[in-house]
Design an enzyme around this catalytic site. Sequence first.
Site, PDB file in Angstrom:
ATOM      1  N   TYR A  51       0.815  -1.223   0.000  1.00  0.00           N
ATOM      2  CA  TYR A  51       0.000   0.000   0.000  1.00  0.00           C
ATOM      3  C   TYR A  51       0.848   1.273   0.000  1.00  0.00           C
ATOM      4  CZ  TYR A  51      -4.399  -2.534   0.608  1.00  0.00           C
ATOM      5  OH  TYR A  51      -5.507  -3.330   0.414  1.00  0.00           O
ATOM      6  N   ASN A 114     -12.969  -3.236   4.695  1.00  0.00           N
ATOM      7  CA  ASN A 114     -13.972  -3.346   3.635  1.00  0.00           C
ATOM      8  C   ASN A 114     -13.885  -4.650   2.833  1.00  0.00           C
ATOM      9  OD1 ASN A 114     -11.665  -2.701   2.309  1.00  0.00           O
ATOM     10  ND2 ASN A 114     -12.432  -0.823   1.365  1.00  0.00           N
TER      11      ASN A 114
HETATM   12  P1  IDP Z   1     -10.164   0.847  -2.900  1.00  0.00           P
HETATM   13  O1  IDP Z   1      -9.740  -0.337  -2.049  1.00  0.00           O
HETATM   14  O2  IDP Z   1     -11.650   0.909  -3.072  1.00  0.00           O
HETATM   15  O3  IDP Z   1      -9.409   0.928  -4.209  1.00  0.00           O
HETATM   16  P2  IDP Z   1      -8.463   3.033  -1.971  1.00  0.00           P
HETATM   17  O4  IDP Z   1      -8.858   4.472  -1.990  1.00  0.00           O
HETATM   18  O5  IDP Z   1      -7.458   2.559  -2.964  1.00  0.00           O
HETATM   19  O6  IDP Z   1      -9.812   2.162  -2.050  1.00  0.00           O
HETATM   20  O7  IDP Z   1      -7.937   2.736  -0.494  1.00  0.00           O
HETATM   21  C1  IDP Z   1      -7.227   1.540  -0.221  1.00  0.00           C
HETATM   22  C2  IDP Z   1      -7.754   0.975   1.073  1.00  0.00           C
HETATM   23  O8  IDP Z   1      -7.446   1.876   2.143  1.00  0.00           O
HETATM   24  C3  IDP Z   1      -9.277   0.822   1.156  1.00  0.00           C
HETATM   25  O9  IDP Z   1      -9.746  -0.352   0.535  1.00  0.00           O
HETATM   26  C4  IDP Z   1      -9.503   0.807   2.653  1.00  0.00           C
HETATM   27  O10 IDP Z   1      -9.165  -0.463   3.239  1.00  0.00           O
HETATM   28  C5  IDP Z   1      -8.485   1.836   3.111  1.00  0.00           C
HETATM   29  N1  IDP Z   1      -9.092   3.181   3.200  1.00  0.00           N
HETATM   30  C6  IDP Z   1      -9.418   4.008   2.171  1.00  0.00           C
HETATM   31  N2  IDP Z   1      -9.968   5.152   2.604  1.00  0.00           N
HETATM   32  C7  IDP Z   1      -9.978   5.057   3.964  1.00  0.00           C
HETATM   33  C8  IDP Z   1     -10.437   5.947   5.004  1.00  0.00           C
HETATM   34  O11 IDP Z   1     -10.932   7.049   4.760  1.00  0.00           O
HETATM   35  N3  IDP Z   1     -10.282   5.481   6.279  1.00  0.00           N
HETATM   36  C9  IDP Z   1      -9.724   4.255   6.582  1.00  0.00           C
HETATM   37  N4  IDP Z   1      -9.293   3.416   5.639  1.00  0.00           N
HETATM   38  C10 IDP Z   1      -9.422   3.800   4.350  1.00  0.00           C
END
Ligand code: IDP
Length: 140
Positions: A51, A114
């Site tokens: 990440y 998620n």
């Molecule tokens: P995605 O998984 O839908 O592509 P990304 O924006 O690439 O989303 O973010 C990577 C991962 O980081 C997300 O799947 C989630 O686990 C975590 N994440 C993203 N935004 C947040 C936030 O606002 N708070 C906490 N964790 C987050």
Amino acid sequence: MATNRTFTMIKPEAVAKGYTGKITDMIIEAGFTIKAMKLKQLSKEAAGEFYAVHSERPFYGELVDYMSGGPIVAMILEKDNAVADFRALIGATDPAEAAEGTIRKAYATSKGENAVHGSDSDENAEIESNFHFSAEEIVG
Ligand code: IDP
Ligand code: MG
């Protein structure tokens, strides 16, 4: 890697809650073929590297702790239009915004926890697949 492949992880909280089989069923029923699959514990270092693109985001530390907090299931998936179709199957990052019928709507806990990862481009699908799998671990 061909552009008809994507990479996914079933994330630690979904594995811990016993959703691996149900999520895998949804993936297969949506028409994806599994080309590689393994249960794997990520170190903090490996989760941080995977990440790294998010290293400046405020949730990065939380994300690294979460993703290294228990085993994940990594897979390479094949289907026409794999990257876009898989992003549609998983739904929005925040399950509160995810459409009915998506994996995150059904199984995600929160925006952070998620349930599943899905690659966002063909290029990243290849990079992410190679991060987790050697050539001998990929079928066909
Ligand atoms: P995605 O998984 O839908 O592509 P990304 O924006 O690439 O989303 O973010 C990577 C991962 O980081 C997300 O799947 C989630 O686990 C975590 N994440 C993203 N935004 C947040 C936030 O606002 N708070 C906490 N964790 C987050
Ligand atoms: Mg992303």
